[in-house]
Write a protein that holds these residues in place. Structure first.
Motif, mmCIF file in Angstrom:
data_model
loop_
_atom_site.group_PDB
_atom_site.id
_atom_site.type_symbol
_atom_site.label_atom_id
_atom_site.label_comp_id
_atom_site.label_asym_id
_atom_site.label_seq_id
_atom_site.Cartn_x
_atom_site.Cartn_y
_atom_site.Cartn_z
ATOM 1 N N ASP A 133 0.860 -1.181 0.000
ATOM 2 C CA ASP A 133 0.000 0.000 0.000
ATOM 3 C C ASP A 133 0.898 1.231 0.000
ATOM 4 O O ASP A 133 1.809 1.338 0.833
ATOM 5 N N TYR A 162 -11.405 -0.193 -0.657
ATOM 6 C CA TYR A 162 -10.914 -0.082 -2.025
ATOM 7 C C TYR A 162 -12.063 -0.164 -3.018
ATOM 8 O O TYR A 162 -13.014 -0.923 -2.860
ATOM 9 N N ASP A 165 -11.107 1.219 -8.886
ATOM 10 C CA ASP A 165 -9.937 1.976 -9.343
ATOM 11 C C ASP A 165 -8.696 1.695 -8.501
ATOM 12 O O ASP A 165 -7.664 2.328 -8.668
ATOM 13 N N LYS A 166 -8.818 0.754 -7.549
ATOM 14 C CA LYS A 166 -7.726 0.350 -6.660
ATOM 15 C C LYS A 166 -7.313 1.450 -5.688
ATOM 16 O O LYS A 166 -6.232 1.408 -5.108
ATOM 17 N N GLN A 167 -8.186 2.423 -5.491
ATOM 18 C CA GLN A 167 -7.936 3.511 -4.562
ATOM 19 C C GLN A 167 -8.870 3.406 -3.368
ATOM 20 O O GLN A 167 -9.967 2.826 -3.468
ATOM 21 N N HIS A 169 -11.573 4.740 -0.733
ATOM 22 C CA HIS A 169 -12.666 5.706 -0.745
ATOM 23 C C HIS A 169 -13.371 5.661 0.600
ATOM 24 O O HIS A 169 -13.520 4.597 1.214
#
Length: 329
Positions: A133, A162, A165-167, A169
């Motif tokens: 990460d 996650y 978009d692999k981000q 939130h």
């Protein structure tokens, strides 16, 4: 700095030289210590001053040994090489420490031993190839939560998950208001054991998914006001009952386990489980979180059958049925 002041520092320079450049296989003679002191620190020292200061260090409790080769080495350190290797491997195994922070931490651990130890650790330089990460606030978050626990204050933070978009939130528009009680490590991850202020139960938060932590000038809710913690937080028991860190109350669960599955049962559920012999296997009774046992029973389905409570047995059966349907299409 005057010559007299420099001489007072000899003992510190010699200790640092022994720490950095000596071990049982690499003792240092007086001449070598003098040469290293001039090379590394720009200090000229007489040989007789070396032996005198080494003697003072020994009197202070440092375990400095002398070999037949008439060389000294630091025989005992804060951490042995085996202990350092274990700590370094633990840092490497944690996917949730960002690469730069992991590299810095590993370098600090390496520097606790001699320069010769570093040569044994070529594997640590592959750390950038590991999936990790990036850019999270893990260390800062741990510090903030720890301070709040110590001061018995509430904290607020965003909890995240996650997306495609692999981000990360936010899971909610507003921050969670939480009473923090303990940070623990389970299954290679950091968890916060706490209570969401408007509820009366215990919740576990993955620390690496916490962002924007703020310590509030509000007293944390006392443990006795949280139903599951009214008798205090017995950490070993709590961890054993929540093996996957699912939240919720624990209940007494009965499992049927094949003989070859007993090892896994003890590995995951601990030695406090009750085991009794049956004709076609073993009965295992354990007090644990039902959601955690459901997850565990499916994982070890070949050797485990949930017998009671009936509601949990049906829950596991339904999950298995749903899994089967995915593969029967």
């Amino acid at each position: 700095m005057s010559k007299g002041q420099v001489k007072k520092l000899y003992i510190l320079y010699i200790l640092e030289i022994l720490r950095r450049y000596s071990d049982q296989d690499h003792p240092l003679m007086q001449k070598e210590i003098v040469e290293i002191m001039e090379r590394d620190f720009g200090i000229v020292c007489e040989r007789k001053a070396v032996s005198r200061n080494v003697g003072d260090l020994q009197d202070m409790g440092y375990e400095i040994r002398h070999t037949k080769k008439k060389g000294w080495f630091l025989a005992k350190r804060e951490f042995g090489d085996g202990e350092l290797r274990l700590l370094i491997d633990s840092v490497m195994a944690s996917r949730h420490i960002p690469e730069k922070q992991a590299q810095d931490l590993i370098e600090k651990l390496i520097n606790q031993s001699s320069v010769f130890f570093k040569k044994q650790l070529r594997h640590v330089y592959n750390i950038e190839r590991m999936e990790r990460d990036e850019g999270n606030e893990l260390f800062h978050t741990i510090e903030q939560i720890s301070r709040a626990i110590e001061d018995r204050k509430k904290i607020s933070f965003f909890y995240n998950k996650y997306g495609p978009d692999k981000q990360l939130h936010h899971t909610t528009e507003n921050k969670h208001l939480v009473n923090p009680y303990q940070i623990v490590v389970a299954n290679g991850r950091y968890y916060l054991i706490g209570n969401v202020n408007k509820y009366n139960n215990v919740t576990h938060f993955r620390v690496e998914k916490i962002t924007d932590t703020e310590i509030l000038d509000l007293d944390a809710k006392p443990l006795e006001e949280v139903e599951e913690l009214k008798n205090g937080l017995d950490l070993p028991t709590h961890m054993a009952e929540h093996l996957y860190m699912f939240s919720g109350k624990s209940s007494m669960i009965t499992l049927k386990v094949e003989e070859w599955g007993i090892n896994d049962a003890i590995d995951w559920l601990g030695k406090d489980i009750e085991i009794s012999r049956e004709e076609d296997g073993y009965l295992v009774r354990v007090k644990a979180n039902e959601q955690a046992i459901a997850y565990w029973a499916i994982q070890f389905g070949g050797s485990v059958e949930v017998l009671a409570p009936e509601s949990l047995r049906q829950q596991v059966a339904e999950r298995i049925k749903a899994i089967n349907q995915k593969y029967e299409r």
